[in-house]
Design a protein around this motif. Structure first.
Motif, mmCIF file in Angstrom:
data_model
loop_
_atom_site.group_PDB
_atom_site.id
_atom_site.type_symbol
_atom_site.label_atom_id
_atom_site.label_comp_id
_atom_site.label_asym_id
_atom_site.label_seq_id
_atom_site.Cartn_x
_atom_site.Cartn_y
_atom_site.Cartn_z
ATOM 1 N N THR A 140 -51.323 -4.571 12.584
ATOM 2 C CA THR A 140 -50.745 -5.018 11.319
ATOM 3 C C THR A 140 -50.405 -3.795 10.480
ATOM 4 O O THR A 140 -51.235 -2.899 10.316
ATOM 5 C CB THR A 140 -51.720 -5.924 10.545
ATOM 6 N N VAL A 141 -49.191 -3.772 9.954
ATOM 7 C CA VAL A 141 -48.757 -2.676 9.087
ATOM 8 C C VAL A 141 -48.401 -3.233 7.721
ATOM 9 O O VAL A 141 -47.711 -4.249 7.611
ATOM 10 C CB VAL A 141 -47.559 -1.901 9.703
ATOM 11 N N LEU A 142 -48.900 -2.588 6.679
ATOM 12 C CA LEU A 142 -48.544 -2.912 5.303
ATOM 13 C C LEU A 142 -47.505 -1.904 4.840
ATOM 14 O O LEU A 142 -47.761 -0.695 4.844
ATOM 15 C CB LEU A 142 -49.775 -2.856 4.393
ATOM 16 N N ILE A 143 -46.327 -2.407 4.451
ATOM 17 C CA ILE A 143 -45.237 -1.543 4.011
ATOM 18 C C ILE A 143 -45.031 -1.752 2.513
ATOM 19 O O ILE A 143 -44.582 -2.801 2.073
ATOM 20 C CB ILE A 143 -43.933 -1.861 4.774
ATOM 21 N N GLN A 144 -45.405 -0.735 1.737
ATOM 22 C CA GLN A 144 -45.159 -0.795 0.303
ATOM 23 C C GLN A 144 -43.666 -0.572 0.033
ATOM 24 O O GLN A 144 -43.003 0.166 0.753
ATOM 25 C CB GLN A 144 -45.984 0.280 -0.421
ATOM 26 N N ALA A 145 -43.136 -1.214 -1.003
ATOM 27 C CA ALA A 145 -41.707 -1.119 -1.328
ATOM 28 C C ALA A 145 -40.866 -1.540 -0.134
ATOM 29 O O ALA A 145 -40.002 -0.809 0.343
ATOM 30 C CB ALA A 145 -41.344 0.287 -1.784
ATOM 31 N N GLY A 146 -41.119 -2.742 0.350
ATOM 32 C CA GLY A 146 -40.482 -3.213 1.573
ATOM 33 C C GLY A 146 -38.978 -3.355 1.495
ATOM 34 O O GLY A 146 -38.298 -3.330 2.515
ATOM 35 N N ALA A 147 -38.421 -3.504 0.286
ATOM 36 C CA ALA A 147 -36.973 -3.682 0.140
ATOM 37 C C ALA A 147 -36.232 -2.366 -0.028
ATOM 38 O O ALA A 147 -35.020 -2.354 -0.203
ATOM 39 C CB ALA A 147 -36.666 -4.593 -1.040
ATOM 40 N N SER A 148 -36.949 -1.251 0.035
ATOM 41 C CA SER A 148 -36.314 0.061 -0.081
ATOM 42 C C SER A 148 -35.549 0.388 1.192
ATOM 43 O O SER A 148 -35.622 -0.336 2.188
ATOM 44 C CB SER A 148 -37.374 1.138 -0.332
ATOM 45 N N GLY A 149 -34.810 1.493 1.166
ATOM 46 C CA GLY A 149 -34.075 1.897 2.359
ATOM 47 C C GLY A 149 -34.983 2.093 3.555
ATOM 48 O O GLY A 149 -34.762 1.524 4.634
ATOM 49 N N VAL A 150 -36.048 2.883 3.396
ATOM 50 C CA VAL A 150 -36.996 3.098 4.490
ATOM 51 C C VAL A 150 -37.732 1.814 4.818
ATOM 52 O O VAL A 150 -37.939 1.471 5.991
ATOM 53 C CB VAL A 150 -37.996 4.214 4.131
ATOM 54 N N VAL A 167 -45.460 -6.925 3.608
ATOM 55 C CA VAL A 167 -44.728 -6.053 2.684
ATOM 56 C C VAL A 167 -45.032 -6.419 1.243
ATOM 57 O O VAL A 167 -45.423 -7.545 0.933
ATOM 58 C CB VAL A 167 -43.198 -6.135 2.908
ATOM 59 N N THR A 168 -44.823 -5.444 0.363
ATOM 60 C CA THR A 168 -44.865 -5.694 -1.075
ATOM 61 C C THR A 168 -43.494 -5.418 -1.674
ATOM 62 O O THR A 168 -42.741 -4.579 -1.174
ATOM 63 C CB THR A 168 -45.899 -4.803 -1.787
ATOM 64 N N ALA A 169 -43.168 -6.124 -2.747
ATOM 65 C CA ALA A 169 -41.946 -5.893 -3.507
ATOM 66 C C ALA A 169 -42.127 -6.540 -4.874
ATOM 67 O O ALA A 169 -43.099 -7.275 -5.115
ATOM 68 C CB ALA A 169 -40.723 -6.465 -2.792
ATOM 69 N N SER A 170 -41.168 -6.288 -5.795
ATOM 70 C CA SER A 170 -41.354 -6.684 -7.184
ATOM 71 C C SER A 170 -40.642 -7.967 -7.579
ATOM 72 O O SER A 170 -40.900 -8.505 -8.667
ATOM 73 C CB SER A 170 -40.876 -5.563 -8.106
ATOM 74 N N THR A 171 -39.730 -8.478 -6.734
ATOM 75 C CA THR A 171 -38.990 -9.692 -7.088
ATOM 76 C C THR A 171 -38.915 -10.620 -5.882
ATOM 77 O O THR A 171 -39.029 -10.175 -4.730
ATOM 78 C CB THR A 171 -37.553 -9.378 -7.545
ATOM 79 N N GLN A 172 -38.666 -11.901 -6.160
ATOM 80 C CA GLN A 172 -38.535 -12.861 -5.068
ATOM 81 C C GLN A 172 -37.316 -12.550 -4.225
ATOM 82 O O GLN A 172 -37.328 -12.747 -3.002
ATOM 83 C CB GLN A 172 -38.426 -14.280 -5.635
ATOM 84 N N GLU A 173 -36.250 -12.065 -4.857
ATOM 85 C CA GLU A 173 -35.038 -11.708 -4.120
ATOM 86 C C GLU A 173 -35.341 -10.628 -3.083
ATOM 87 O O GLU A 173 -34.893 -10.713 -1.929
ATOM 88 C CB GLU A 173 -33.964 -11.222 -5.090
ATOM 89 N N LYS A 174 -36.116 -9.629 -3.475
ATOM 90 C CA LYS A 174 -36.471 -8.565 -2.540
ATOM 91 C C LYS A 174 -37.378 -9.095 -1.433
ATOM 92 O O LYS A 174 -37.236 -8.720 -0.262
ATOM 93 C CB LYS A 174 -37.150 -7.416 -3.289
ATOM 94 N N LEU A 175 -38.311 -9.957 -1.803
ATOM 95 C CA LEU A 175 -39.210 -10.532 -0.798
ATOM 96 C C LEU A 175 -38.446 -11.395 0.196
ATOM 97 O O LEU A 175 -38.745 -11.376 1.398
ATOM 98 C CB LEU A 175 -40.301 -11.353 -1.481
ATOM 99 N N ASP A 176 -37.450 -12.125 -0.286
ATOM 100 C CA ASP A 176 -36.630 -12.945 0.605
ATOM 101 C C ASP A 176 -35.873 -12.055 1.600
ATOM 102 O O ASP A 176 -35.737 -12.416 2.779
ATOM 103 C CB ASP A 176 -35.644 -13.786 -0.194
ATOM 104 N N LEU A 177 -35.377 -10.917 1.120
ATOM 105 C CA LEU A 177 -34.714 -9.974 2.019
ATOM 106 C C LEU A 177 -35.677 -9.498 3.099
ATOM 107 O O LEU A 177 -35.330 -9.474 4.292
ATOM 108 C CB LEU A 177 -34.185 -8.775 1.221
ATOM 109 N N CYS A 178 -36.887 -9.132 2.704
ATOM 110 C CA CYS A 178 -37.884 -8.671 3.675
ATOM 111 C C CYS A 178 -38.195 -9.751 4.707
ATOM 112 O O CYS A 178 -38.330 -9.464 5.900
ATOM 113 C CB CYS A 178 -39.158 -8.240 2.952
#
Length: 321
Positions: A140-150, A167-178
């Motif tokens: 299991t990998v935890l990726i902080q700022a999952g919606a970033s380029g990396v 993953v973590t992110a700050s908005t639902q839109e970003k989480l949906d992308l992830c």
């Protein structure tokens, strides 16, 4: 030619799209006519005087894609007319000279504009997960700022290699992308305490690998989410906030904390060519792709910097001459 240049360190007002001397490639370099260049957080740090680079005035940018115009006498395996992506300073310009070791011919199926935003995020994600992170199937990998380029690339690579991805992110839109890229679990860190969520999900055991680029309290909390004998890789400090990592939280659980910077690695330390040889087939098979947030003209580089500073990006911002 024209290039994005700075004559001093400072705010957005120091950015210039201006005439600059044509680059003269050295024997170990390749001259490239640029189609597109990526924007990275390191560019913002460089503009502010917090990232290494050539003496001022100098061009910005750390990656680009385009057509080979000239090949240095010491460079092999590359030829004039090839379409390539490259990693090296000065890419946000109409032409750039790059060390031949960091130039990669890319498949014709790739979009030339998107190619300009690929080298750093793909190589960074690859080395974080595989070279430094030693990710295995089932981890299991935890990726902080999952919606970033990396982050968006790391999600896809980790899934392609059989990992479970949180993953973590700050908005639902970003989480949906992830989620659309394959993330198994998403955490909105503005509404949930990711440390508590990870502990609950893992029965208090933590995860095998964490990719962390925020710094400050996020780095400190991430350490406590690492499983015994697990690894945390810190590869940035977007918050600009210092962190304190108590020794007892590292050695007592046999945790490993690893630092990573692709921009400061000497030639030969990381095998970028082997990494690209593994990544390109995954692209061709549709298992991994670049997520493009915006494409802007290089004359609007200030808009790109502000967008990254506001932490509003979902994927990569790319500039074209």
């Amino acid at each position: 030619m024209k290039a994005v240049r700075i004559h001093e360190f400072g705010g957005l007002d120091v950015l210039n799209w201006e005439d600059a001397p044509d680059p003269e490639p050295r024997p170990h370099q390749v001259l490239i006519k640029v189609d597109a260049a990526g924007v990275n957080y390191a560019d913002l740090m460089r503009r502010g005087g917090n990232y290494p680079g050539p003496d001022l005035p100098s061009s910005l940018g750390l990656e680009a894609a385009g057509t080979v115009l000239e090949v240095g006498s010491e460079v092999t395996g590359l030829s004039v007319g090839q379409r390539v992506m490259a990693m090296g300073p000065g890419g946000q310009a109409e032409m750039v000279a790059v060390n031949g070791n960091f130039v990669f011919p890319y498949p014709e199926t790739l979009d030339p504009v998107q190619a300009g935003g690929m080298p750093i995020v793909f190589l960074t994600a690859y080395h974080l997960l595989k070279t430094r992170g030693h990710l295995d199937p089932g981890h299991t990998v935890l990726i902080q700022a999952g919606a970033s380029g990396v982050g968006t690339v790391a999600i896809q690579l980790a899934k392609a290699w059989g990992a479970r991805v949180v993953v973590t992110a700050s908005t639902q839109e970003k989480l949906d992308l992830c989620r659309s890229l394959g993330a198994d679990e998403t955490i909105n860190y503005t509404q949930q305490d990711f440390e508590e969520v990870i502990k609950e999900q893992t029965g208090g055991n933590g995860v095998e690998l964490i990719l962390e680029c925020v710094g400050g309290p996020v780095l400190e909390k991430s350490l406590r989410c690492v499983a015994s004998y697990g690894r945390m890789i810190t590869y940035g400090n977007a918050s600009g906030t210092p962190a304190s990592l108590p020794a007892g939280e590292i050695f007592a659980a046999n945790r490993t904390v690893i630092g990573f910077s692709i921009g400061r690695s000497p030639v030969g330390t990381l095998d970028h060519q082997a990494a690209m040889d593994e990544i390109f087939p995954l692209m061709s098979e549709g298992k991994v792709r670049l997520i493009v947030d915006q494409v802007l003209p290089m004359s609007e580089v200030g808009t790109a910097h502000q967008h990254l500073a506001d932490r509003g990006t979902r994927g990569k911002v790319i500039l074209t001459p």
